[in-house]
Design a protein around this motif. Structure first.
Motif, short mmCIF file in Angstrom:
data_model
loop_
_atom_site.label_atom_id
_atom_site.label_comp_id
_atom_site.label_asym_id
_atom_site.label_seq_id
_atom_site.Cartn_x
_atom_site.Cartn_y
_atom_site.Cartn_z
N LEU A 1 -2.72 -29.75 -54.23
CA LEU A 1 -2.88 -29.32 -55.63
C LEU A 1 -4.27 -28.73 -55.85
CD1 LEU A 1 -1.06 -32.12 -57.69
CD2 LEU A 1 -0.24 -29.85 -57.09
N GLU A 2 -5.29 -29.35 -55.24
CA GLU A 2 -6.67 -28.84 -55.36
C GLU A 2 -6.74 -27.39 -54.88
OE1 GLU A 2 -9.49 -29.84 -56.75
OE2 GLU A 2 -8.29 -31.51 -57.51
N LYS B 1 -2.93 -38.65 -51.25
CA LYS B 1 -4.14 -37.84 -51.00
C LYS B 1 -3.77 -36.45 -50.51
CE LYS B 1 -7.82 -41.18 -50.40
NZ LYS B 1 -8.37 -42.20 -49.48
N ARG B 2 -2.74 -36.39 -49.63
CA ARG B 2 -2.28 -35.09 -49.14
C ARG B 2 -1.81 -34.23 -50.32
NH1 ARG B 2 -0.51 -35.17 -43.55
NH2 ARG B 2 0.70 -33.26 -43.81
N ILE B 3 -1.04 -34.86 -51.20
CA ILE B 3 -0.52 -34.12 -52.37
C ILE B 3 -1.68 -33.60 -53.22
CG2 ILE B 3 0.78 -34.38 -54.54
CD1 ILE B 3 2.62 -36.37 -52.99
N GLU B 4 -2.69 -34.47 -53.40
CA GLU B 4 -3.85 -34.06 -54.20
C GLU B 4 -4.58 -32.89 -53.56
OE1 GLU B 4 -5.61 -37.58 -56.99
OE2 GLU B 4 -6.02 -37.73 -54.83
N THR B 5 -4.70 -32.95 -52.23
CA THR B 5 -5.40 -31.88 -51.53
C THR B 5 -4.68 -30.55 -51.74
OG1 THR B 5 -5.94 -33.53 -49.89
CG2 THR B 5 -6.39 -31.24 -49.30
N GLN C 1 7.15 -25.77 -53.18
CA GLN C 1 7.28 -25.16 -51.86
C GLN C 1 6.06 -25.51 -50.99
OE1 GLN C 1 10.17 -23.60 -51.33
NE2 GLN C 1 9.64 -23.44 -49.16
N ARG C 2 4.87 -25.36 -51.58
CA ARG C 2 3.64 -25.65 -50.83
C ARG C 2 3.59 -27.10 -50.40
NH1 ARG C 2 -0.96 -22.57 -51.90
NH2 ARG C 2 -2.12 -24.18 -50.77
N LEU C 3 3.97 -27.99 -51.31
CA LEU C 3 3.94 -29.42 -50.99
C LEU C 3 4.93 -29.75 -49.87
CD1 LEU C 3 3.65 -31.14 -54.49
CD2 LEU C 3 1.98 -31.21 -52.63
N MET C 4 6.11 -29.16 -49.94
CA MET C 4 7.12 -29.44 -48.91
C MET C 4 6.65 -28.96 -47.56
SD MET C 4 10.91 -29.11 -50.52
CE MET C 4 10.90 -27.38 -50.76
#
Lengths: 407, 288
Positions: free
Chosen positions: B220-221, B214-218, B267-270
């Motif tokens: 990406l959104e 869910k965090r990853i999806e957020t 980068q953003r995900l990390m």
């Protein structure tokens, strides 16, 4: 690399040399029919053992060492340097200081920097604009706290010779061990170790027409020694590990040939070098020789071409089939030009454009003439791109004409 | 010998737009003579259309510095100023078919010269915000200054944290000694020592798989609107351990900048997850 391989001109012999055909012939049997381990108790080993003994004598002869047992074969010059410095520290744990110079090869410099981090005090001897040492600074640093002095015999970039024999005498008087990295000097200048006070000396096979992967540490008889690699009894326990038999035998032959060629090196090779230097200086404005021209290796000349960068010069030379090297930052991927150029206080606009030409007995005068012929156009081509250059001369007051942000 | 692309060699041997540009109305001088690279970029800007009509350069530097300068002048000609300001150093490198990691700074210098020249045209003062240190991590092109600043700014104390924040050391891992050296230095200033024990990530309650996805999806959104503006899009396909598979769609699919965008998403995900993840196109996914 080049389109016309047969016309290639190799002037980068301080980086590495061609293995002499006679040397290759000498070593080849030791890969196949003479493959024995010299430590073995059968005839396979025995023949190799005898060949190693001969190689040791050949090295001993070139170095003018008293005894063949003073020759320790290693895997390279770097291993010899590390062994010498770390051995001196291990053998004299109460001594916590080292003397070396700011222009050493990384094989010595990085070891000393590492020991500095571990608490050693390193006396870094500085050089003047010609790359010469200040002997008073050296004498002042000598004391009974010093574990070892390590000073190169000849500088790899400029060819400048250091007075290592005199420095070794001073060290002996002060009761301090003396090591010299003679990787560039062996085979180019006469060496007679038994008449010197040098305790340890490093050499590298591939700088004198032997293959890569073999070196020597000379250890004067009686010098306190602690091995870097422990294990088997090879090299009388001073360097464990099965001998690189073919490499050692090749090095022996190369040393024999270097001894025979010493006079040629100091006459014909030197004459080619001198012609190259004179030809380039005459044909190209705004360039100068770095280091100490009156006191240097016979095969080396280092010229700084102002207002252009060395890697670009090398790429254009390479396209003409000419190989040399540079002290620019870009050729090494670092952020500073060579530490040797910086130590001599060569301005950045010249240090980045310094080119080293290093010759060998396998060069011919026509090689030199080729370089003299193509170099002016290469330098001019790059200067036409340079913001420090205008037309056929440096921009008026070049440093002010172009002073970029964050310079 | 550097592994230069054919494009780099071509632009070095036959540089375009060399020399003084008479009547230039925007000039940028950048570089560092100590590093051996310096560039003067000269632009002629048409005031009416706000467009670069001509560009020339003079460079003191190595093969890739000259090639980057040449590439830059080719890229910006005909561009509107605002468009030109969007050029990244990665785009300059891509134009040249890539640069060795040690040479990426040549492309950075190109981008800076462009900003400086445009600032000069607009009568603004351009300030360099970039200090360069010795290259530590060759895989991700991270230098010592960047590592040191990140350690200070985020109060980091372990190698793992440095890798999570900067990527440095996350590739071939051969630069760990260099990173530990910087860590030791900064920690000493704080009166701490580098723990010889490899510290495990923060014991803060680990995310469940569901929470993590869910965090990853957020994240990406939050990125999608920017992509959609360029008529592209991204969708999450799968998460397998540290690998996040995405589909680049619309204008993003097949775009030469897709790799750069993936890097940005990673980068953003990390940053958000506080762990190392790798973002790869779903096309690279192993199918059962």
């Amino acid at each position: 690399m080049s389109e016309k391989a047969n016309n290639d001109v190799y002037l980068d012999n301080n980086a590495t040399t061609m293995v002499a055909p006679e040397v290759v012939a000498e070593m080849l049997p030791f890969f196949t029919e003479q493959f024995g381990n010299p430590s073995s108790m059968h005839r396979f080993g025995d023949k190799v053992g005898k060949a190693l003994k001969q190689a040791r004598a050949q090295v001993q002869s070139l170095l003018g060492a008293d005894l063949d047992s003073e020759i320790v074969f290693t895997s390279c010059g770097t291993e010899a340097d590390s062994t010498a410095i770390l051995s001196a520290c291990k053998a004299q744990p109460e001594r916590k200081e080292i003397i070396t110079t700011v222009v050493e090869h990384p094989a010595v410099m990085e070891v000393c920097k590492h020991l500095e981090k571990e608490g050693y005090k390193v006396h870094w001897l500085t050089v003047d604009k010609r790359g010469r040492l200040d002997m008073q600074q050296y004498i002042d640093a000598l004391s009974d706290q010093v574990a070892i002095v390590s000073v190169m015999w000849a500088n790899n970039e400029t060819g400048t010779l250091f007075p290592v024999q005199e420095m070794a005498e001073l060290a002996r008087t002060a009761g301090v061990m003396f090591h010299t990295d003679a990787v560039q000097a062996v085979g180019k200048v006469p060496i007679n170790l038994k008449d010197t006070a040098i305790d340890m000396l490093s050499l590298s096979g591939h700088k004198l027409h032997a293959p890569k992967g073999v070196g020597v540490l000379y250890v004067r008889r009686g010098t306190r020694f602690r091995p870097l690699l422990r294990g088997g009894h090879q090299e009388r326990g001073r360097r464990a590990g099965t001998e690189n038999a073919a490499g050692i035998i090749a090095l022996g032959k190369a040393c024999e040939m270097a001894q025979e060629g010493l006079e040629y090196e100091n006459s014909f090779v030197k004459a080619m070098r001198d012609r190259l230097e004179e030809g380039l200086l005459a044909a190209i404005p705004n360039c100068f020789v770095t280091g100490d021209p009156a006191n240097r290796l016979p095969n080396t000349v280092n010229i700084a071409f102002e207002y252009i960068e060395g890697e670009a010069i090398l790429m254009l030379l390479n396209r003409q089939g000419i190989a040399a090297s540079s002290g620019s930052a870009c050729t090494s991927g670092s952020l500073e030009p060579s530490h040797v150029m910086r130590a001599m206080d060569i301005p950045y606009t010249a240090a980045h454009g310094s080119i080293r030409f290093s010759l060998s007995r396998y060069n011919a005068m026509e090689d030199v003439e080729r370089v003299i012929e193509v170099m002016p156009a290469i330098v001019n081509q790059l200067r036409q791109l340079s913001p420090y250059w205008a037309g056929d001369k440096p921009a008026a007051n070049p440093e002010a004409a172009f002073s970029p942000t964050y310079a | 010998m550097w592994d230069y692309s054919e494009e780099v060699k071509e632009h070095f041997y036959n540089p375009r737009n060399v020399g003084v540009l008479e009547g230039a109305n925007g000039v940028g001088d950048v570089g560092s003579i100590s590093c051996g690279d310096a560039l003067r970029l000269m632009l002629k800007v048409d005031a009416e259309s706000d467009t670069i009509t001509e560009a020339r350069f003079q460079t003191f530097g190595c093969g890739s510095a000259i090639a980057s300068s040449s590439a830059l002048t080719e890229m910006v000609k005909g561009m509107k100023l605002d468009e030109a300001l969007e050029i990244t150093n990665q785009q300059i490198a891509d134009f040249l078919g890539g640069l060795p990691p040690e040479k990426m700074h040549c492309s950075v210098m190109g981008r800076e010269a462009l900003h400086a020249a445009i600032a000069d045209y607009r009568g603004e003062v351009w300030e360099d915000d970039h200090e360069e240190g010795a290259l530590i991590c060759k895989c991700f092109g991270i230098d010592a200054v960047m590592i040191e600043e990140t350690i200070r700014a985020n109060n980091l104390s372990s190698l793992e944290e440095v890798t999570n924040y900067t990527k440095a050391g996350g590739g071939c891992a051969t630069c760990h000694e260099g990173i530990e050296e910087i860590l030791t230095k900064v920690l000493a200033e704080r009166g701490e020592t580098l723990s010889p024990v490899v510290k495990q990530p923060e014991p803060k309650a680990p995310l469940t798989n569901l929470q993590r996805i869910k965090r990853i999806e957020t994240v990406l959104e939050s990125i999608r609107p920017a992509l959609q503006r360029d008529h592209g899009d991204v969708e999450l396909v799968d998460v397998d351990g540290k690998t996040v598979y995405v589909n680049m769609t619309g204008a993003c699919s097949g775009c030469s900048q897709a790799a750069v965008t993936l890097g940005g998403i990673q980068q953003r995900l990390m940053e958000d997850l506080g762990e190392f993840v790798k973002v790869v196109p779903a096309s690279a996914m192993k199918r059962a």
